[in-house]
Every structure is written in C-alpha cells, then in structure tokens.
Design a protein around this motif. Structure first.
Motif, PDB file in Angstrom:
ATOM      1  N   PRO A  60       1.023  -1.207   0.196  1.00 42.66           N
ATOM      2  CA  PRO A  60       0.293  -0.455  -0.211  1.00 42.66           C
ATOM      3  C   PRO A  60       0.893   1.332  -0.143  1.00 42.66           C
ATOM      4  CG  PRO A  60      -0.214  -0.202   2.155  1.00 42.66           C
ATOM      5  CD  PRO A  60       1.199  -1.848   1.497  1.00 42.66           C
ATOM      6  N   ILE A  61       0.500   2.217  -0.457  1.00 43.24           N
ATOM      7  CA  ILE A  61       0.709   3.431  -0.679  1.00 43.24           C
ATOM      8  C   ILE A  61       0.718   4.173   1.183  1.00 43.24           C
ATOM      9  CG2 ILE A  61       1.194   5.909  -1.015  1.00 43.24           C
ATOM     10  CD1 ILE A  61      -0.088   4.934  -3.507  1.00 43.24           C
ATOM     11  N   ILE A  67       2.804   9.277  -3.400  1.00 47.03           N
ATOM     12  CA  ILE A  67       3.697   8.750  -4.689  1.00 47.03           C
ATOM     13  C   ILE A  67       3.365  10.079  -5.075  1.00 47.03           C
ATOM     14  CG2 ILE A  67       3.969   7.417  -6.989  1.00 47.03           C
ATOM     15  CD1 ILE A  67       4.292   5.996  -4.021  1.00 47.03           C
ATOM     16  N   SER A  68       4.427  10.746  -5.939  1.00 47.74           N
ATOM     17  CA  SER A  68       4.355  11.789  -6.285  1.00 47.74           C
ATOM     18  C   SER A  68       5.923  11.925  -7.510  1.00 47.74           C
ATOM     19  CB  SER A  68       5.088  13.321  -5.113  1.00 47.74           C
ATOM     20  OG  SER A  68       6.310  13.150  -4.541  1.00 47.74           O
ATOM     21  N   ARG A  86       0.330  13.476  -6.625  1.00 42.35           N
ATOM     22  CA  ARG A  86       0.963  13.189  -5.109  1.00 42.35           C
ATOM     23  C   ARG A  86      -0.767  12.686  -5.112  1.00 42.35           C
ATOM     24  NH1 ARG A  86      -0.275  14.594   0.178  1.00 42.35           N
ATOM     25  NH2 ARG A  86       1.131  13.581   0.985  1.00 42.35           N
ATOM     26  N   ILE A  87      -0.204  11.389  -5.074  1.00 42.39           N
ATOM     27  CA  ILE A  87      -1.694  10.140  -4.795  1.00 42.39           C
ATOM     28  C   ILE A  87      -1.180   9.766  -2.914  1.00 42.39           C
ATOM     29  CG2 ILE A  87      -2.405   7.788  -4.999  1.00 42.39           C
ATOM     30  CD1 ILE A  87      -1.380   8.766  -8.161  1.00 42.39           C
ATOM     31  N   ALA A  88      -2.087   9.596  -2.068  1.00 48.20           N
ATOM     32  CA  ALA A  88      -1.331   8.963  -1.054  1.00 48.20           C
ATOM     33  C   ALA A  88      -2.988   8.155  -0.982  1.00 48.20           C
ATOM     34  CB  ALA A  88      -1.827  10.956   0.139  1.00 48.20           C
ATOM     35  N   GLY A  94      -9.029   2.049   1.617  1.00 43.76           N
ATOM     36  CA  GLY A  94      -8.579   1.656   0.041  1.00 43.76           C
ATOM     37  C   GLY A  94      -8.296   2.400  -0.543  1.00 43.76           C
ATOM     38  N   GLY A  95      -9.421   3.722  -0.091  1.00 47.38           N
ATOM     39  CA  GLY A  95      -9.343   5.097  -1.272  1.00 47.38           C
ATOM     40  C   GLY A  95      -8.155   5.644  -1.181  1.00 47.38           C
ATOM     41  N   LEU A  96      -7.501   6.402  -1.940  1.00 50.14           N
ATOM     42  CA  LEU A  96      -6.333   7.288  -2.377  1.00 50.14           C
ATOM     43  C   LEU A  96      -6.999   8.550  -2.981  1.00 50.14           C
ATOM     44  CD1 LEU A  96      -4.206   4.879  -4.107  1.00 50.14           C
ATOM     45  CD2 LEU A  96      -3.986   5.038  -2.413  1.00 50.14           C
TER      46      LEU A  96
END
Length: 146
Positions: A60-61, A67-68, A86-88, A94-96
């Motif tokens: 998982p992130i 992640i950017s 940016r993804i967090a 589990g939503g991003l």
C-alpha cells in the motif's frame, strides 16, 4: 467523474517512432473535477514519467510516503512548481487522494490546485497507460475517479 490526463509530445526533432528518443518532450496535464478544470504543460525528461509510473506499483502507499512527481524550476515549490501530482491514502478503506498542481509555465502565479479520490485499481490502469504513452502506443494516459 474526475480525471487527470497526461499527454506527452516528444521533441519535434524526433518524429520517427523508431529513432533514439530525445530526452525531453512537452508534458501536458489536464485535470477535471466536480468544481475545477485546468491544463498546463512543461518540458520534462521522458525518463521522469517512466520512473513515476514505476513508483505507482507501491502497495500500500504509506501516508508518510506518498507517490509524487514534480516538474518546474529550481526548488519545485511556490511559483517554481509548474506541474505536480501526489497520490496518498485518503481513508482506511483503500481510497486514494490525487492532488494536482498546474501552473502556467510563463505566468507562474496563474495556477490551479485541486484533488479527487481514486482507488488502487484505477492507479494500476493509469500506470500501465503511462508506460504505453511513453512507448508511443497511445496518445494519453488517464487516471479516473468517481
């Protein structure tokens, strides 16, 4: 529905798909959410996009390690930041959260900051699309959200 679209145009000196790629091309980001829409572009190295796609395999992130990817001038903050993604993690299910920053590359103060929700399955589809985009198999890579 929300979406983030990546388009990449290799340097005009590189019209042949089989030729050795010039390192730089024009990355254009377009984002549409329920409340905002905008687009902008910047000259970036294609390798940066491939590296960003590779980092999208993380699962998982972690909240402390989103992640950017960022492109722009010198410090990549404030008015120096032209394109940023940016993804967090957004929640415990589990939503991003996808955060997007797009500035005009000539008038840096003209900028859009927005975000939308997505999920791991859509990020994986986007990751594969990014790699196909860089291999010139498709014209755009799209990350969607509800």
């Amino acid at each position: 529905m929300s979406e983030l679209v990546f388009k990449f145009e290799y340097s005009p000196a590189d019209p042949d798909k089989d030729a050795i790629r010039d390192d730089f091309g024009r990355l254009t980001l377009s984002v549409t959410t329920e409340h905002f829409a905008g687009n902008g572009g910047f000259w970036v190295q294609w390798q940066d996009i491939v590296e960003f796609a590779d980092r999208l395999t993380t699962f998982p992130i972690a909240l402390e390690s989103p992640i950017s990817a960022q492109w722009g001038f010198r410090y990549l903050e404030g008015d120096d930041l032209i394109l940023g993604v940016r993804i967090a993690p957004a929640n415990s299910t589990g939503g991003l959260l996808v955060s997007v920053d797009i500035a005009d590359d000539r008038r840096h103060g003209d900028r859009l900051k927005t975000s939308f929700l997505t999920n791991y399955a859509d990020v994986e589809t986007f990751r594969r699309s990014l790699l196909n985009l860089m291999d010139r198999k498709i014209d755009q890579a799209v990350l969607t959200g509800p």
